[in-house]
Scaffold this motif. Structure first.
Motif, PDB file in Angstrom:
ATOM      1  N   ALA A 171      17.419  93.279  26.531  1.00  0.00           N
ATOM      2  CA  ALA A 171      16.204  94.410  27.312  1.00  0.00           C
ATOM      3  C   ALA A 171      16.367  95.700  26.578  1.00  0.00           C
ATOM      4  N   CYS A 172      17.558  96.360  26.250  1.00  0.00           N
ATOM      5  CA  CYS A 172      17.537  97.705  25.599  1.00  0.00           C
ATOM      6  C   CYS A 172      17.405  98.006  24.188  1.00  0.00           C
ATOM      7  N   HIS A 173      17.298  96.654  23.594  1.00  0.00           N
ATOM      8  CA  HIS A 173      17.256  96.580  21.969  1.00  0.00           C
ATOM      9  C   HIS A 173      18.476  96.980  21.424  1.00  0.00           C
ATOM     10  N   PRO A 174      19.693  96.147  21.898  1.00  0.00           N
ATOM     11  CA  PRO A 174      21.047  96.518  21.462  1.00  0.00           C
ATOM     12  C   PRO A 174      21.302  96.437  19.849  1.00  0.00           C
ATOM     13  N   SER A 175      22.114  97.028  19.461  1.00  0.00           N
ATOM     14  CA  SER A 175      22.490  97.131  17.770  1.00  0.00           C
ATOM     15  C   SER A 175      23.338  95.874  17.689  1.00  0.00           C
ATOM     16  N   LEU A 176      24.154  95.242  18.744  1.00  0.00           N
ATOM     17  CA  LEU A 176      25.060  94.355  18.541  1.00  0.00           C
ATOM     18  C   LEU A 176      24.966  93.535  19.609  1.00  0.00           C
ATOM     19  N   LEU A 177      24.618  92.357  19.490  1.00  0.00           N
ATOM     20  CA  LEU A 177      24.587  91.038  20.363  1.00  0.00           C
ATOM     21  C   LEU A 177      26.056  89.988  19.973  1.00  0.00           C
ATOM     22  N   LYS A 202      17.212  88.583  16.038  1.00  0.00           N
ATOM     23  CA  LYS A 202      18.253  89.056  15.001  1.00  0.00           C
ATOM     24  C   LYS A 202      17.582  90.002  13.893  1.00  0.00           C
ATOM     25  N   ASP A 203      16.737  88.927  13.287  1.00  0.00           N
ATOM     26  CA  ASP A 203      15.853  89.746  12.175  1.00  0.00           C
ATOM     27  C   ASP A 203      14.764  90.808  12.632  1.00  0.00           C
ATOM     28  N   GLN A 204      14.017  90.304  13.699  1.00  0.00           N
ATOM     29  CA  GLN A 204      13.113  91.478  14.236  1.00  0.00           C
ATOM     30  C   GLN A 204      13.694  92.809  14.527  1.00  0.00           C
ATOM     31  N   LEU A 205      14.839  92.714  15.314  1.00  0.00           N
ATOM     32  CA  LEU A 205      15.570  94.100  15.833  1.00  0.00           C
ATOM     33  C   LEU A 205      16.656  94.494  14.695  1.00  0.00           C
ATOM     34  N   GLY A 206      16.742  93.876  13.997  1.00  0.00           N
ATOM     35  CA  GLY A 206      17.993  94.242  12.921  1.00  0.00           C
ATOM     36  C   GLY A 206      19.228  94.385  13.500  1.00  0.00           C
ATOM     37  N   MET A 207      19.577  93.381  14.520  1.00  0.00           N
ATOM     38  CA  MET A 207      20.965  93.302  15.221  1.00  0.00           C
ATOM     39  C   MET A 207      21.864  92.908  14.227  1.00  0.00           C
ATOM     40  N   GLY A 208      23.207  93.134  14.651  1.00  0.00           N
ATOM     41  CA  GLY A 208      24.356  92.364  14.105  1.00  0.00           C
ATOM     42  C   GLY A 208      24.472  91.224  15.240  1.00  0.00           C
TER      43      GLY A 208
END
Length: 335
Positions: A171-177, A202-208
């Motif tokens: 929901a809050c576009h986290p950096s790490l999931l 992961k690819d869309q939001l650039g998360m780890g």
């Protein structure tokens, strides 16, 4: 500027029990980069979930971080107070729990549970949060999202509940999931869909992403790097290709031999002998030696050093001692 999102160094997580203090996570170190998926793998009870709960600051009341650091965006989460952690959890770091029926509140609508983190962390109005909640449900592939917002957990299937958990966590576009066994108890078709959703987002939001699992099939599907844990310790770490094609630790080899290979159906599966030791069971030397077919007297008496196979691949095992003179091997630490 580094791509490193999370750096865990020498983490020790301990529990207070009737028998005294026992260590569930024993001096492990690892890191996660942006757009990278790290899979933490091992049998049930090896410390995978406790590692993720340590990062989130969600340990049970009798658990605590005894030593080590958990650096995220240049801040040590291990030293943060509860109020500080609450600003990070669900906002910059989110977690998908293993069982959505226990993680989701059965007396609150899906809409309420989606709106809540948006209103707390993003300061959105109820109307804005509701609109954003509908968008999130669409993003994770839930049909008729307006209708789902008004429904309760018991009205959804297992796959739908897990998608809702993913929507809430993102929901809050986290950096790490952090995903703790997110495909447990789901059929293989739904499993594949859930993994695809996590990978695409992961690819869309650039998360780890940290994926906690015991399923080597999931690892092969989604991992960039793999960390193998046994009895609270890290025994091997490497890129996914190295782990599958050149496993170095007997435990890793045992895990891979217990997985069926559709290309080689005639090969019999091999079980790892024995069972995982209890959390409070003290074992001298390498903790895997009672189950290891290659164990020597040294394995029974001395804790293994960690060897670097290459830039991506590390292992803690005395069997690598015989490769010490090879230029590809070097001792990188003694614990």
């Amino acid at each position: 500027m580094t791509d490193e999102l999370l750096s865990v160094k020498h983490l020790v997580t301990t529990f207070r029990t009737a028998d005294g203090h026992v260590q569930a996570v024993r001096d492990i170190s690892f890191s996660v980069k942006k757009r990278e998926t790290l899979c933490i793998v091992g049998e049930s009870g090896c410390g995978k979930s406790i590692t993720s709960l340590s990062i989130m600051g969600l340990l049970p009341s009798n658990g605590f971080i005894e030593s080590g650091s958990i650096e995220f965006e240049q801040q040590d989460l291990a030293k943060m107070k509860k109020q500080q952690l609450q600003k990070v959890r669900g906002n910059k770091i989110s977690m998908i729990f293993q069982e959505p029926m226990t993680a989701l509140n059965p007396v609150l609508t899906i809409g309420y549970q989606l709106r809540e983190p948006l209103r707390i962390h993003q300061k959105l109005s109820k109307k804005e949060a509701h609109k954003k909640g509908i968008e999130l449900l669409k993003q994770v592939g839930i049909p008729y999202p307006e209708k789902r917002m008004k429904q309760y957990v018991h009205e959804l299937s297992g796959g739908m509940r897990q998608r809702v958990m993913i929507a809430i966590s993102l929901a809050c576009h986290p950096s790490l999931l952090i995903a703790d066994e997110p495909t447990t108890a789901l059929d293989v078709t739904i499993q594949a869909q859930i993994l695809d959703i996590i990978q695409n987002l992961k690819d869309q939001l650039g998360m780890g992403v940290i994926m906690v699992t015991h399923d080597m099939g999931v690892v092969a599907e989604i991992a960039d790097r793999v960390m193998i844990m046994y009895a609270g310790e890290k025994v091997e770490e490497g890129d996914v290709q190295s782990i599958f094609e050149n496993p170095q630790h007997p435990y890793t080899i045992g895990l891979l031999k217990s997985v069926p290979d559709v290309d080689k159906p005639s090969i019999l599966l091999e079980a790892i002998p024995g069972t995982l030791p209890n959390i409070n069971e003290e074992i001298s030397g390498c903790r895997f030696h009672p189950r290891c077919p290659f164990a020597t007297e040294r394995c029974k008496q001395e804790i293994p050093e960690e060897y670097q196979i290459n830039n991506q691949h590390k292992v803690k095992c005395w069997l690598r001692e015989d490769a010490k003179n090879d230029s590809d091997f070097q001792v990188i630490s003694t614990t």
